[in-house]
Design a protein around this motif. Structure first.
Motif, PDB file in Angstrom:
ATOM      1  N   PHE A  14      11.936 -15.061  -8.766  1.00  0.00           N
ATOM      2  CA  PHE A  14      10.982 -13.983  -9.062  1.00  0.00           C
ATOM      3  C   PHE A  14      11.582 -12.924  -9.978  1.00  0.00           C
ATOM      4  CE2 PHE A  14       8.963  -9.889  -8.034  1.00  0.00           C
ATOM      5  CZ  PHE A  14       7.633 -10.197  -8.257  1.00  0.00           C
ATOM      6  N   PHE A  15      12.756 -12.428  -9.642  1.00  0.00           N
ATOM      7  CA  PHE A  15      13.358 -11.339 -10.420  1.00  0.00           C
ATOM      8  C   PHE A  15      13.914 -11.833 -11.750  1.00  0.00           C
ATOM      9  CE2 PHE A  15      13.552 -10.181  -5.935  1.00  0.00           C
ATOM     10  CZ  PHE A  15      12.818  -9.013  -5.962  1.00  0.00           C
ATOM     11  N   SER A  16      14.538 -12.999 -11.750  1.00  0.00           N
ATOM     12  CA  SER A  16      15.112 -13.516 -12.997  1.00  0.00           C
ATOM     13  C   SER A  16      14.031 -13.925 -13.996  1.00  0.00           C
ATOM     14  CB  SER A  16      16.060 -14.687 -12.716  1.00  0.00           C
ATOM     15  OG  SER A  16      15.403 -15.743 -12.064  1.00  0.00           O
ATOM     16  N   GLU A  17      12.850 -14.292 -13.514  1.00  0.00           N
ATOM     17  CA  GLU A  17      11.746 -14.627 -14.421  1.00  0.00           C
ATOM     18  C   GLU A  17      11.065 -13.384 -14.985  1.00  0.00           C
ATOM     19  OE1 GLU A  17       9.176 -17.041 -12.047  1.00  0.00           O
ATOM     20  OE2 GLU A  17      10.371 -18.853 -12.347  1.00  0.00           O
ATOM     21  N   ARG A  18      11.197 -12.257 -14.310  1.00  0.00           N
ATOM     22  CA  ARG A  18      10.424 -11.076 -14.673  1.00  0.00           C
ATOM     23  C   ARG A  18      11.256  -9.935 -15.262  1.00  0.00           C
ATOM     24  NH1 ARG A  18       5.404 -11.457 -12.249  1.00  0.00           N
ATOM     25  NH2 ARG A  18       5.155  -9.213 -12.163  1.00  0.00           N
ATOM     26  N   ASP A  25      21.034 -16.528 -10.030  1.00  0.00           N
ATOM     27  CA  ASP A  25      21.713 -16.584  -8.739  1.00  0.00           C
ATOM     28  C   ASP A  25      21.529 -15.277  -7.960  1.00  0.00           C
ATOM     29  OD1 ASP A  25      23.470 -15.345 -10.682  1.00  0.00           O
ATOM     30  OD2 ASP A  25      25.120 -15.563  -9.253  1.00  0.00           O
ATOM     31  N   LEU A  26      21.474 -14.160  -8.651  1.00  0.00           N
ATOM     32  CA  LEU A  26      21.246 -12.873  -7.997  1.00  0.00           C
ATOM     33  C   LEU A  26      19.802 -12.785  -7.499  1.00  0.00           C
ATOM     34  CD1 LEU A  26      22.261 -10.141  -7.109  1.00  0.00           C
ATOM     35  CD2 LEU A  26      21.869  -9.299  -9.437  1.00  0.00           C
ATOM     36  N   SER A  27      18.862 -13.282  -8.294  1.00  0.00           N
ATOM     37  CA  SER A  27      17.471 -13.335  -7.867  1.00  0.00           C
ATOM     38  C   SER A  27      17.351 -14.161  -6.580  1.00  0.00           C
ATOM     39  CB  SER A  27      16.614 -13.949  -8.983  1.00  0.00           C
ATOM     40  OG  SER A  27      15.251 -13.943  -8.639  1.00  0.00           O
ATOM     41  N   GLN A  28      18.020 -15.300  -6.544  1.00  0.00           N
ATOM     42  CA  GLN A  28      18.016 -16.163  -5.363  1.00  0.00           C
ATOM     43  C   GLN A  28      18.595 -15.433  -4.154  1.00  0.00           C
ATOM     44  OE1 GLN A  28      17.315 -19.842  -4.941  1.00  0.00           O
ATOM     45  NE2 GLN A  28      17.374 -19.090  -2.844  1.00  0.00           N
TER      46      GLN A  28
END
Length: 112
Positions: A14-18, A25-28
């Motif tokens: 979610f965060f890495s796409e936006r 890896d941080l988004s995960q």
């Protein structure tokens, strides 16, 4: 006509796409942390308004371990802003830009 903004599920990316240049890896890890501490329902939707919930307390250590700087302040933090969008709290969103442009071009939200 009113366009209702729908809530968005938080996914591992979610965060890495936006957020530009946000590591996957941080988004995960943020996703895993939000799930582990029950900030997400089984489908990945936030269970509380992120403006008032304590998500910052569990995400702060994740960011510190990753040496990622984010003040997590509402209105200033990309993470906080994306969580607000997921909750459908924001008054400004690009989620329905196509509909908005169609309205400006045609004066109608309907298909043209």
């Amino acid at each position: 006509q009113t366009i209702l903004v729908n809530t968005l599920p938080i996914t591992p990316t979610f965060f890495s796409e936006r957020i530009p240049d946000f590591r996957e890896d941080l988004s995960q890890e943020i996703y895993d942390t939000l799930r582990r501490f029950s900030f997400l329902d089984p489908d990945g939707y936030l269970v509380e308004d992120p403006m008032f919930s304590m998500w910052r307390d569990v995400v702060r250590p994740v960011l510190a371990r990753a040496n990622h700087t984010d003040n997590m302040e509402t209105g200033r933090s990309p993470i906080a802003e994306e969580l607000s969008l997921a909750w459908a709290r924001e008054g400004v969103t690009a989620q329905y830009m196509e509909h908005t442009l169609r309205f400006f071009e045609t004066g109608s939200f309907g298909a043209q």
